[in-house]
Design a protein around this motif. Structure first.
Motif, PDB file in Angstrom:
ATOM      1  N   ASP A   1       0.943  -1.022  -0.149  1.00  0.00           N
ATOM      2  CA  ASP A   1       0.084  -0.067   0.065  1.00  0.00           C
ATOM      3  C   ASP A   1       0.901   1.261   0.163  1.00  0.00           C
ATOM      4  OD1 ASP A   1      -1.919   2.021   0.418  1.00  0.00           O
ATOM      5  OD2 ASP A   1      -2.697   1.550   2.391  1.00  0.00           O
ATOM      6  N   PRO A   2       0.720   2.241  -0.984  1.00  0.00           N
ATOM      7  CA  PRO A   2       1.531   3.383  -1.097  1.00  0.00           C
ATOM      8  C   PRO A   2       1.651   3.999   0.256  1.00  0.00           C
ATOM      9  CG  PRO A   2       0.372   3.127  -3.408  1.00  0.00           C
ATOM     10  CD  PRO A   2      -0.350   1.835  -2.169  1.00  0.00           C
ATOM     11  N   TRP A   3       0.287   4.097   0.834  1.00  0.00           N
ATOM     12  CA  TRP A   3       0.275   5.053   2.097  1.00  0.00           C
ATOM     13  C   TRP A   3       0.804   4.357   3.331  1.00  0.00           C
ATOM     14  CZ3 TRP A   3      -0.783   9.917   1.196  1.00  0.00           C
ATOM     15  CH2 TRP A   3      -1.592  10.138   0.215  1.00  0.00           C
ATOM     16  N   SER A   4       1.541   3.073   3.038  1.00  0.00           N
ATOM     17  CA  SER A   4       2.049   2.233   4.310  1.00  0.00           C
ATOM     18  C   SER A   4       3.561   2.581   4.275  1.00  0.00           C
ATOM     19  CB  SER A   4       1.829   0.827   4.337  1.00  0.00           C
ATOM     20  OG  SER A   4       2.244   0.402   3.162  1.00  0.00           O
ATOM     21  N   ILE A   5       4.152   3.064   2.981  1.00  0.00           N
ATOM     22  CA  ILE A   5       5.555   3.331   3.021  1.00  0.00           C
ATOM     23  C   ILE A   5       6.224   4.206   4.042  1.00  0.00           C
ATOM     24  CG2 ILE A   5       5.589   2.635   0.698  1.00  0.00           C
ATOM     25  CD1 ILE A   5       6.135   5.548  -0.098  1.00  0.00           C
ATOM     26  N   PRO A   6       7.505   4.001   4.547  1.00  0.00           N
ATOM     27  CA  PRO A   6       8.028   4.481   5.570  1.00  0.00           C
ATOM     28  C   PRO A   6       8.246   6.104   5.289  1.00  0.00           C
ATOM     29  CG  PRO A   6       9.647   3.245   4.729  1.00  0.00           C
ATOM     30  CD  PRO A   6       8.245   2.826   4.116  1.00  0.00           C
ATOM     31  N   VAL A   7       7.964   7.234   6.090  1.00  0.00           N
ATOM     32  CA  VAL A   7       8.249   8.455   5.620  1.00  0.00           C
ATOM     33  C   VAL A   7       9.882   8.967   5.664  1.00  0.00           C
ATOM     34  CG1 VAL A   7       8.139  10.841   6.866  1.00  0.00           C
ATOM     35  CG2 VAL A   7       6.272   9.324   7.181  1.00  0.00           C
ATOM     36  N   THR A   8       9.921   9.532   4.585  1.00  0.00           N
ATOM     37  CA  THR A   8      11.464   9.994   4.201  1.00  0.00           C
ATOM     38  C   THR A   8      11.622  11.654   4.569  1.00  0.00           C
ATOM     39  OG1 THR A   8      11.411   8.412   2.312  1.00  0.00           O
ATOM     40  CG2 THR A   8      13.131  10.047   2.333  1.00  0.00           C
ATOM     41  N   PRO A   9      12.783  11.847   5.205  1.00  0.00           N
ATOM     42  CA  PRO A   9      12.921  13.297   5.320  1.00  0.00           C
ATOM     43  C   PRO A   9      12.842  13.946   4.009  1.00  0.00           C
ATOM     44  CG  PRO A   9      14.582  11.921   6.677  1.00  0.00           C
ATOM     45  CD  PRO A   9      14.038  10.883   5.645  1.00  0.00           C
ATOM     46  N   MET A  10      12.560  15.287   3.912  1.00  0.00           N
ATOM     47  CA  MET A  10      12.370  16.159   2.805  1.00  0.00           C
ATOM     48  C   MET A  10      13.414  16.067   2.174  1.00  0.00           C
ATOM     49  SD  MET A  10       9.328  18.699   3.889  1.00  0.00           S
ATOM     50  CE  MET A  10       7.733  18.139   4.698  1.00  0.00           C
ATOM     51  N   ASP A  11      14.581  16.287   2.731  1.00  0.00           N
ATOM     52  CA  ASP A  11      15.801  16.678   2.042  1.00  0.00           C
ATOM     53  C   ASP A  11      16.574  15.369   1.632  1.00  0.00           C
ATOM     54  OD1 ASP A  11      16.408  15.719   4.472  1.00  0.00           O
ATOM     55  OD2 ASP A  11      18.329  16.994   4.843  1.00  0.00           O
ATOM     56  N   ARG A  12      15.867  14.168   1.641  1.00  0.00           N
ATOM     57  CA  ARG A  12      16.584  13.015   1.089  1.00  0.00           C
ATOM     58  C   ARG A  12      15.598  12.182   0.111  1.00  0.00           C
ATOM     59  NH1 ARG A  12      20.932  12.221   0.683  1.00  0.00           N
ATOM     60  NH2 ARG A  12      20.766   9.974   1.081  1.00  0.00           N
ATOM     61  N   ILE A  13      14.523  12.825  -0.137  1.00  0.00           N
ATOM     62  CA  ILE A  13      13.838  12.156  -1.360  1.00  0.00           C
ATOM     63  C   ILE A  13      14.617  11.802  -2.544  1.00  0.00           C
ATOM     64  CG2 ILE A  13      11.728  13.136  -0.446  1.00  0.00           C
ATOM     65  CD1 ILE A  13      11.481  14.982  -2.639  1.00  0.00           C
ATOM     66  N   ILE A  14      15.603  12.317  -2.742  1.00  0.00           N
ATOM     67  CA  ILE A  14      16.478  12.134  -4.120  1.00  0.00           C
ATOM     68  C   ILE A  14      16.715  10.547  -4.111  1.00  0.00           C
ATOM     69  CG2 ILE A  14      18.689  12.892  -3.006  1.00  0.00           C
ATOM     70  CD1 ILE A  14      17.151  13.438  -6.640  1.00  0.00           C
ATOM     71  N   VAL A  15      17.051   9.960  -2.858  1.00  0.00           N
ATOM     72  CA  VAL A  15      17.454   8.696  -2.949  1.00  0.00           C
ATOM     73  C   VAL A  15      16.311   7.663  -3.752  1.00  0.00           C
ATOM     74  CG1 VAL A  15      18.585   9.216  -0.800  1.00  0.00           C
ATOM     75  CG2 VAL A  15      16.435   8.046  -0.527  1.00  0.00           C
ATOM     76  N   GLY A  16      15.199   8.001  -3.859  1.00  0.00           N
ATOM     77  CA  GLY A  16      14.332   7.106  -4.617  1.00  0.00           C
ATOM     78  C   GLY A  16      14.188   7.499  -5.896  1.00  0.00           C
ATOM     79  N   ARG A  17      14.704   8.377  -6.479  1.00  0.00           N
ATOM     80  CA  ARG A  17      14.693   8.664  -7.827  1.00  0.00           C
ATOM     81  C   ARG A  17      15.547   7.982  -8.659  1.00  0.00           C
ATOM     82  NH1 ARG A  17      17.280  12.716 -11.285  1.00  0.00           N
ATOM     83  NH2 ARG A  17      15.834  13.637 -12.928  1.00  0.00           N
ATOM     84  N   ARG A  18      14.896   7.199  -9.855  1.00  0.00           N
ATOM     85  CA  ARG A  18      15.640   6.511 -10.635  1.00  0.00           C
ATOM     86  C   ARG A  18      15.382   6.733 -12.176  1.00  0.00           C
ATOM     87  NH1 ARG A  18      17.302   5.361  -6.486  1.00  0.00           N
ATOM     88  NH2 ARG A  18      17.875   3.696  -5.367  1.00  0.00           N
ATOM     89  N   MET A  19      16.183   6.967 -13.098  1.00  0.00           N
ATOM     90  CA  MET A  19      15.990   7.753 -14.273  1.00  0.00           C
ATOM     91  C   MET A  19      16.821   6.735 -15.402  1.00  0.00           C
ATOM     92  SD  MET A  19      13.735  10.262 -14.371  1.00  0.00           S
ATOM     93  CE  MET A  19      13.991  11.080 -15.937  1.00  0.00           C
ATOM     94  N   HIS A  20      16.202   5.677 -16.015  1.00  0.00           N
ATOM     95  CA  HIS A  20      16.794   4.930 -17.140  1.00  0.00           C
ATOM     96  C   HIS A  20      16.535   6.006 -18.271  1.00  0.00           C
ATOM     97  CE1 HIS A  20      17.273   1.826 -13.990  1.00  0.00           C
ATOM     98  NE2 HIS A  20      16.296   1.961 -13.691  1.00  0.00           N
TER      99      HIS A  20
END
Length: 812
Positions: free
Chosen positions: A272-291
């Protein structure tokens, strides 16, 4: 391609396969020069030869008419027409099958075999996919030619064309443009939003198809239906088209989906997307993937604008493109240049990003044409967009603004405002910034520069724009402002107004004080009346007490006031430092007829404030008002509970169940949902009352209700219909088995004997099930079906007991 386009007047019908063209005979037109040779013929020519000549001419005219049939009678033939030919708005008539229709936006997609086309339609028909329609209209140029029609007739209804399985590459290359296709995708977002132009709700979706972003519009206004779609793998069927900027250049892929039935979930999201853990706002770049597999492109044109380290604009004929580059190479405006980079869409406009630019050192300057405001604001299918083009326009200077990054001149042309902007050199330039080139306000000037639109949507009609100048040399003053201008008139008016204000100030001040006192008294009475009305309307107690604290604060000229209830809740404006020695706090308790004090009002004072006696007098009447509000709220809560809950078992009563049943039926009709109704009757309850007394019977009912309640899910509803009859509403089920499972648990909870104070008696229940909409579509129908099912179960139980008894007697 889709969107909103203006309809044209009705066009005469053209032939189609099912509507052959009638034979039209064009009358022969004779003038003086054609009759004169006949007149000069020999007088001996007979009338018969003359009539034969006329008949021959008429037959030739008829044959010429019949021998030139209209070609545009099929979608396949229309798709062969180029934009150059479509400029002439050729008329057409054809039959095709509706694959998508949104009437309020004039959007219609039709398909005939493998050929499909977009129609901007004006019609009152409620078309549905599968309708076979006859379309008469005319062709217009755009990204590819499309049809404008106000004459559509339904001739039949049949199956939809078989959708083709499409890839992202096929759709981005427009190989499936306007066709019904099916793709597999992952849902990235699904949002219900209101269309700002038509004030209707529509669902906007972003999908991943073959790893690439695709947008989709879904005709759905039910937000609950979108739950659980995020991150799901789906198979979606709809009409594929392009997403376009204001210049009708394709910027992406857009799907048109008629209904939720066209989306089939292949695999639900594992998390469930709403159950994923909270990420600090200044660290959301860790989830970015661009192929990124974007291909590098090369363009060629004349440099019309250059901002070092930022961008270059190239223009080639009627095409122009913004090139984003960090290169500081020396590129001259007016030179031919090549640029290499990667196609991108920025703010909705097609651009070339991460680019390198090479000056060819060949002069080929672009001569800007002079346009009016409406010429530059138009775009899409209703006009020719000039975004990023080098243009000239005239206007009158309204204002001038010097900003840190640019100088802006606000102009008015054709009754509309626009800005001419001159960017300052970047921070890398150490040259001092010179003074702003001032133009007298009211001057009429002509500016030249790059047209920059504020909105890329090609279907939003006239769009605001700015002109991006290269230097102040792009400004030409055409006329200076006259002395008697708006500024001078404003000065004269200001002097007159100041004189009037000074003369009338004293009288106004006295009148204002009188009105202020009167208005304050009227406002207090108005707020008291509003509070009493809210009590009568059963508004929440906290809101009423909040209003009362505000009324006390208003009476005491803004002193902070709050209320502390006996339960510990604090309502109102309580200062943080109220316990400091500088503050003086006045408390007035809220009276109560029951004896226990419900709470108190407090007012905090500091410095020079009214006397304590004045404060207490202002608070006393409001405290009585609060007492009335508290007692009214308690009485209303008790009445509401009694009206909806059974007093013996403390579960819902029949009235509450029927109201909730009506809501479930309405919701299921909108979403094509399913729910269950379980009818429960306690077996041999009358014998319990007769043998052990009504007190034991009440204990039996309370214990039965408690046992059944423990077997239900959080969303299920248990209610007592009366006597020993109960019912359970089971919402959101997929099949009858889910309801049977709940009924089985309910029946099993009676297996253990009931302890009724002293006696211990066995318990059992007969249960009937009804499923919406299979067993009924109305409240009464469902209740009757469940009741009948329960009585069938009861009769089966009685026959089973009788057979067991007969068997025991036989063995004895």
């Amino acid at each position: 391609m889709g969107g909103r386009r203006r309809a044209r007047p009705e066009i005469p019908a053209f032939p189609s396969a099912s509507h052959p063209a009638p034979i039209r005979i064009t009358p022969l037109r004779l003038n003086y020069r054609s009759i004169l040779p006949i007149y000069r013929m020999s007088k001996g020519m007979c009338i018969k030869r003359l009539m034969l000549f006329l008949a021959t001419m008429l037959a030739c005219g008829a044959c010429a008419t019949v021998a030139t049939p209209d070609r545009l009678t099929t979608v396949a033939a229309i798709n062969t027409i180029s934009n150059a030919v479509a400029q002439g708005h050729p008329a057409l008539a054809f039959e095709a099958t509706v694959t998508y229709f949104r009437g309020y936006q004039k959007v219609l997609f039709v398909q005939d075999g493998d050929a499909a086309i977009y129609v901007s339609v004006t019609t009152s028909l409620d078309l549905i996919p599968g309708d076979r329609v006859l379309v008469r209209g005319e062709l217009r140029p755009s990204f590819r030619p499309y049809v404008v029609s106000s004459d559509v007739k339904v001739v039949a209804h049949g199956p939809l064309p078989e959708p083709v399985h499409a890839t992202f590459d096929e759709m981005i290359r427009a190989e499936t443009d306007c066709r019904l296709v099916t793709v597999e995708a992952r849902v990235r977002s699904a949002d219900l939003a209101k269309d700002p132009n038509f004030l209707r709700f529509v669902t906007y979706m972003r999908l991943l198809v073959d790893g690439e972003n695709v947008q989709a519009t879904l005709d759905n206004d039910n937000e609950d239906a979108l739950k659980g779609l995020l991150d799901s793998e789906v198979e979606i069927t709809g009409v594929a088209s392009g997403d376009f900027d204001n210049k009708m250049q394709q910027t992406g892929v857009l799907f048109h989906v008629q209904s939720l039935k066209d989306i089939r979930v292949l695999k639900r999201a594992t998390i469930d997307p709403w159950s994923i853990p909270v990420t600090p706002m200044d660290r959301i770049i860790v989830g970015r993937r661009m192929h990124d597999a974007t291909e590098r492109m090369r363009v060629h044109g004349t440099v019309t604008y250059h901002e070092p380290g930022q961008s270059v604009v190239l223009q080639d004929g009627n095409r122009s493109l913004r090139v984003s580059t960090q290169s500081a190479s020396d590129v001259q405006v007016g030179d031919l240049a090549d640029a290499i980079g990667f196609p991108d869409v920025q703010n909705g406009f097609l651009t070339l990003a991460q680019s390198e630019v090479r000056d060819d050192v060949v002069k080929a300057p672009v001569m800007p044409a002079l346009y009016r405001w409406r010429d530059l604001s138009a775009g899409g299918n209703d006009g020719v967009s000039h975004i990023f083009d080098l243009v000239s326009i005239e206007g009158q200077v309204i204002a001038e603004v010097r900003q840190a990054t640019q100088d802006e001149y606000v102009l008015r042309g054709d009754g509309h405002l626009f800005s001419a902007i001159l960017r300052h050199p970047g921070s890398a330039s150490r040259a001092p910034l010179g003074p702003m080139e001032l133009i007298p306000v009211g001057s009429r000037i002509q500016v030249t520069g790059i047209c920059m639109l504020a909105d890329a949507n090609p279907f939003n009609g006239e769009v605001p724009f700015n002109i991006l100048m290269r230097s102040f040399d792009d400004v030409q003053i055409l006329a200076r402002p006259p002395w008697l201008n708006v500024t001078h008139l404003l000065y004269l008016v200001a002097v007159l107004l100041i004189s009037i204000v000074v003369i009338g100030a004293r009288g106004w001040f006295i009148e204002h004080q009188t009105r202020r006192r009167t208005a304050a008294l009227a406002h207090i009475e108005q707020r008291r009346g509003s509070i009493l009305e809210d009590m009568n309307n059963s508004r929440p107690l906290a809101e009423i007490l909040e209003q009362i604290t505000g009324l006390i604060s208003f009476k005491l000229q803004g002193l902070p006031c709050w209320c502390e209830l006996a339960g510990g809740d604090t309502i109102g404006n309580r200062p943080d430092k109220v316990h400091d020695a500088a503050w003086k706090v006045v408390e007035v308790p809220i009276p109560s007829n029951s004896g226990a004090r419900p709470g108190s009002f407090f007012v905090a004072m500091v410095g020079r404030t009214p006397a304590v006696c004045e404060v207490e007098a202002a608070m006393a009447s409001s405290a009585g008002l609060a007492s009335l509000a508290i007692e009214t709220s308690h009485l209303h809560s008790d009445l509401v509970h009694r009206s909806e809950f059974d007093q013996l078992t403390d579960i819902r009563n029949r009235f509450s169940l029927e109201r909730k049943l009506d809501l479930l039926i309405g919701r299921a009709q909108q979403s094509a949902g399913m729910f269950g109704l379980i009818y429960i009757d306690l077996n041999e309850f009358k014998q319990v009352n007769d043998r052990y007394g009504h007190l034991a019977g009440d204990i039996y009912l309370q214990e039965a209700a408690a046992r059944m309640k423990r077997q239900l899910r959080p969303g299920d509803t248990l209610a007592r219909l009366g006597g020993d009859e109960f019912a359970v509403l089971v919402p959101e089920v997929r099949n009858r088995a889910a309801v049977v499972e709940v009924a089985t648990r309910l029946e099993a909870c009676f297996a253990a004997a009931f302890r009724l104070g002293g006696p211990i008696v066995p318990g059992s229940a007969s249960i009937g099930i009804a499923l919406y909409p299979e067993d009924g579509t109305t409240k009464d129908g469902l209740l009757s079906a469940a009741d009948a099912a329960m009585y069938r179960a009861k009769n089966v139980r009685r026959r089973t007991i009788a057979l067991d008894a007969e068997s025991q007697r036989s063995r004895a």
